[in-house]
Design a protein around this motif. Structure first.
Motif, PDB file in Angstrom:
ATOM      1  N   PRO A  12       0.796  -1.229   0.000  1.00 27.41           N
ATOM      2  CA  PRO A  12       0.000   0.000   0.000  1.00 27.41           C
ATOM      3  C   PRO A  12       0.832   1.286   0.000  1.00 27.41           C
ATOM      4  CG  PRO A  12      -0.749  -1.505   1.724  1.00 27.41           C
ATOM      5  CD  PRO A  12       0.492  -2.091   1.126  1.00 27.41           C
ATOM      6  N   ASP A  13       2.033   1.246   0.605  1.00 22.61           N
ATOM      7  CA  ASP A  13       2.863   2.450   0.631  1.00 22.61           C
ATOM      8  C   ASP A  13       3.604   2.658  -0.687  1.00 22.61           C
ATOM      9  OD1 ASP A  13       4.378   0.135   1.210  1.00 22.61           O
ATOM     10  OD2 ASP A  13       5.956   1.345   2.141  1.00 22.61           O
ATOM     11  N   ARG A  14       3.656   1.646  -1.542  1.00 22.44           N
ATOM     12  CA  ARG A  14       4.308   1.742  -2.852  1.00 22.44           C
ATOM     13  C   ARG A  14       3.478   0.972  -3.884  1.00 22.44           C
ATOM     14  NH1 ARG A  14       9.092   4.197  -2.441  1.00 22.44           N
ATOM     15  NH2 ARG A  14      10.088   4.221  -0.418  1.00 22.44           N
ATOM     16  N   PRO A  15       2.325   1.575  -4.270  1.00 21.41           N
ATOM     17  CA  PRO A  15       1.405   0.852  -5.152  1.00 21.41           C
ATOM     18  C   PRO A  15       1.832   0.769  -6.623  1.00 21.41           C
ATOM     19  CG  PRO A  15       0.536   3.013  -4.646  1.00 21.41           C
ATOM     20  CD  PRO A  15       1.779   2.835  -3.819  1.00 21.41           C
ATOM     21  N   TRP A  16       2.856   1.507  -7.012  1.00 24.06           N
ATOM     22  CA  TRP A  16       3.329   1.471  -8.402  1.00 24.06           C
ATOM     23  C   TRP A  16       4.668   0.753  -8.467  1.00 24.06           C
ATOM     24  CZ3 TRP A  16       0.441   2.850 -12.492  1.00 24.06           C
ATOM     25  CH2 TRP A  16      -0.717   3.559 -12.220  1.00 24.06           C
ATOM     26  N   GLN A  17       4.825  -0.091  -9.482  1.00 20.77           N
ATOM     27  CA  GLN A  17       6.073  -0.830  -9.652  1.00 20.77           C
ATOM     28  C   GLN A  17       6.616  -0.635 -11.056  1.00 20.77           C
ATOM     29  OE1 GLN A  17       5.295  -4.963  -8.914  1.00 20.77           O
ATOM     30  NE2 GLN A  17       5.549  -4.738  -6.712  1.00 20.77           N
ATOM     31  N   VAL A  18       7.939  -0.559 -11.130  1.00 23.29           N
ATOM     32  CA  VAL A  18       8.626  -0.596 -12.411  1.00 23.29           C
ATOM     33  C   VAL A  18       9.435  -1.877 -12.396  1.00 23.29           C
ATOM     34  CG1 VAL A  18      10.349   0.499 -13.884  1.00 23.29           C
ATOM     35  CG2 VAL A  18       8.719   1.912 -12.624  1.00 23.29           C
ATOM     36  N   ARG A  19       9.181  -2.717 -13.376  1.00 25.89           N
ATOM     37  CA  ARG A  19       9.916  -3.985 -13.506  1.00 25.89           C
ATOM     38  C   ARG A  19      11.005  -3.809 -14.544  1.00 25.89           C
ATOM     39  NH1 ARG A  19       8.054  -8.380 -11.229  1.00 25.89           N
ATOM     40  NH2 ARG A  19       6.025  -8.287 -10.235  1.00 25.89           N
ATOM     41  N   ASP A  21      13.375  -6.241 -16.195  1.00 24.47           N
ATOM     42  CA  ASP A  21      13.585  -7.675 -16.325  1.00 24.47           C
ATOM     43  C   ASP A  21      13.065  -8.349 -15.051  1.00 24.47           C
ATOM     44  OD1 ASP A  21      14.598  -7.458 -18.903  1.00 24.47           O
ATOM     45  OD2 ASP A  21      16.639  -7.186 -18.200  1.00 24.47           O
ATOM     46  N   GLN A  22      13.942  -8.938 -14.226  1.00 23.01           N
ATOM     47  CA  GLN A  22      13.469  -9.595 -13.001  1.00 23.01           C
ATOM     48  C   GLN A  22      13.518  -8.689 -11.766  1.00 23.01           C
ATOM     49  OE1 GLN A  22      16.089 -11.139 -14.754  1.00 23.01           O
ATOM     50  NE2 GLN A  22      14.900 -12.651 -15.854  1.00 23.01           N
ATOM     51  N   HIS A  23      14.035  -7.491 -11.907  1.00 25.23           N
ATOM     52  CA  HIS A  23      14.155  -6.570 -10.773  1.00 25.23           C
ATOM     53  C   HIS A  23      12.912  -5.693 -10.683  1.00 25.23           C
ATOM     54  CE1 HIS A  23      18.320  -7.766 -10.360  1.00 25.23           C
ATOM     55  NE2 HIS A  23      18.438  -7.593 -11.666  1.00 25.23           N
ATOM     56  N   VAL A  24      12.471  -5.430  -9.458  1.00 25.99           N
ATOM     57  CA  VAL A  24      11.276  -4.618  -9.233  1.00 25.99           C
ATOM     58  C   VAL A  24      11.637  -3.451  -8.328  1.00 25.99           C
ATOM     59  CG1 VAL A  24       8.931  -4.598  -8.298  1.00 25.99           C
ATOM     60  CG2 VAL A  24       9.786  -6.633  -9.450  1.00 25.99           C
ATOM     61  N   VAL A  25      11.179  -2.242  -8.718  1.00 21.34           N
ATOM     62  CA  VAL A  25      11.385  -1.041  -7.917  1.00 21.34           C
ATOM     63  C   VAL A  25      10.008  -0.450  -7.632  1.00 21.34           C
ATOM     64  CG1 VAL A  25      12.518   1.205  -7.791  1.00 21.34           C
ATOM     65  CG2 VAL A  25      13.573  -0.635  -9.117  1.00 21.34           C
ATOM     66  N   GLY A  26       9.709  -0.197  -6.359  1.00 19.54           N
ATOM     67  CA  GLY A  26       8.408   0.330  -5.960  1.00 19.54           C
ATOM     68  C   GLY A  26       8.416   1.849  -5.846  1.00 19.54           C
ATOM     69  N   PHE A  27       7.253   2.465  -6.147  1.00 23.08           N
ATOM     70  CA  PHE A  27       7.105   3.920  -6.089  1.00 23.08           C
ATOM     71  C   PHE A  27       5.786   4.290  -5.440  1.00 23.08           C
ATOM     72  CE2 PHE A  27      10.046   3.068  -9.471  1.00 23.08           C
ATOM     73  CZ  PHE A  27      11.033   4.014  -9.264  1.00 23.08           C
ATOM     74  N   ARG A  28       5.749   5.476  -4.837  1.00 21.91           N
ATOM     75  CA  ARG A  28       4.545   5.956  -4.160  1.00 21.91           C
ATOM     76  C   ARG A  28       3.496   6.479  -5.134  1.00 21.91           C
ATOM     77  NH1 ARG A  28       8.357   9.184  -0.229  1.00 21.91           N
ATOM     78  NH2 ARG A  28       8.659  10.112  -2.252  1.00 21.91           N
ATOM     79  N   SER A  29       3.934   6.915  -6.332  1.00 21.23           N
ATOM     80  CA  SER A  29       2.975   7.471  -7.287  1.00 21.23           C
ATOM     81  C   SER A  29       3.357   7.091  -8.713  1.00 21.23           C
ATOM     82  CB  SER A  29       2.919   8.995  -7.170  1.00 21.23           C
ATOM     83  OG  SER A  29       4.119   9.556  -7.654  1.00 21.23           O
ATOM     84  N   GLU A  30       2.388   7.191  -9.596  1.00 18.08           N
ATOM     85  CA  GLU A  30       2.645   6.922 -11.011  1.00 18.08           C
ATOM     86  C   GLU A  30       3.639   7.940 -11.568  1.00 18.08           C
ATOM     87  OE1 GLU A  30       0.293   6.417 -15.263  1.00 18.08           O
ATOM     88  OE2 GLU A  30      -0.829   7.065 -13.501  1.00 18.08           O
ATOM     89  N   ALA A  31       3.530   9.190 -11.129  1.00 18.74           N
ATOM     90  CA  ALA A  31       4.437  10.238 -11.611  1.00 18.74           C
ATOM     91  C   ALA A  31       5.887   9.917 -11.257  1.00 18.74           C
ATOM     92  CB  ALA A  31       4.034  11.592 -11.035  1.00 18.74           C
ATOM     93  N   GLU A  32       6.135   9.453 -10.030  1.00 14.37           N
ATOM     94  CA  GLU A  32       7.496   9.074  -9.627  1.00 14.37           C
ATOM     95  C   GLU A  32       8.008   7.919 -10.483  1.00 14.37           C
ATOM     96  OE1 GLU A  32       7.460   8.042  -5.498  1.00 14.37           O
ATOM     97  OE2 GLU A  32       7.514  10.113  -4.837  1.00 14.37           O
ATOM     98  N   ALA A  33       7.157   6.949 -10.731  1.00 19.36           N
ATOM     99  CA  ALA A  33       7.554   5.790 -11.526  1.00 19.36           C
ATOM    100  C   ALA A  33       7.878   6.203 -12.955  1.00 19.36           C
ATOM    101  CB  ALA A  33       6.445   4.737 -11.510  1.00 19.36           C
ATOM    102  N   ARG A  34       7.060   7.057 -13.539  1.00 21.34           N
ATOM    103  CA  ARG A  34       7.308   7.508 -14.914  1.00 21.34           C
ATOM    104  C   ARG A  34       8.582   8.358 -15.007  1.00 21.34           C
ATOM    105  NH1 ARG A  34       3.526   6.013 -18.427  1.00 21.34           N
ATOM    106  NH2 ARG A  34       1.490   5.450 -17.609  1.00 21.34           N
TER     107      ARG A  34
END
Length: 55
Positions: A12-19, A21-34
């Protein structure tokens, strides 16, 4: 490198993920992920001196 942006309810604190390959990075918002994806892609596309020397 395959880069995928997805919304997930796993953390819930990091609902957006950028994958990456096999690595995943979590983000608090879609804007941060983009923004992360934009920066990553710019760095990948940037000229790299090591490759210029080899070529």
């Amino acid at each position: 490198m395959k880069v995928v942006l997805e919304a997930t309810g796993k953390k819930p604190d990091r609902p957006w993920q950028v994958r990456l390959d096999q690595h995943v990075v979590g983000f608090r918002s879609e804007a941060e992920a983009r923004a992360f994806i934009d920066t990553l892609q710019a760095r990948i596309r940037a000229p790299h001196p090591l490759f210029r020397q080899a070529g």
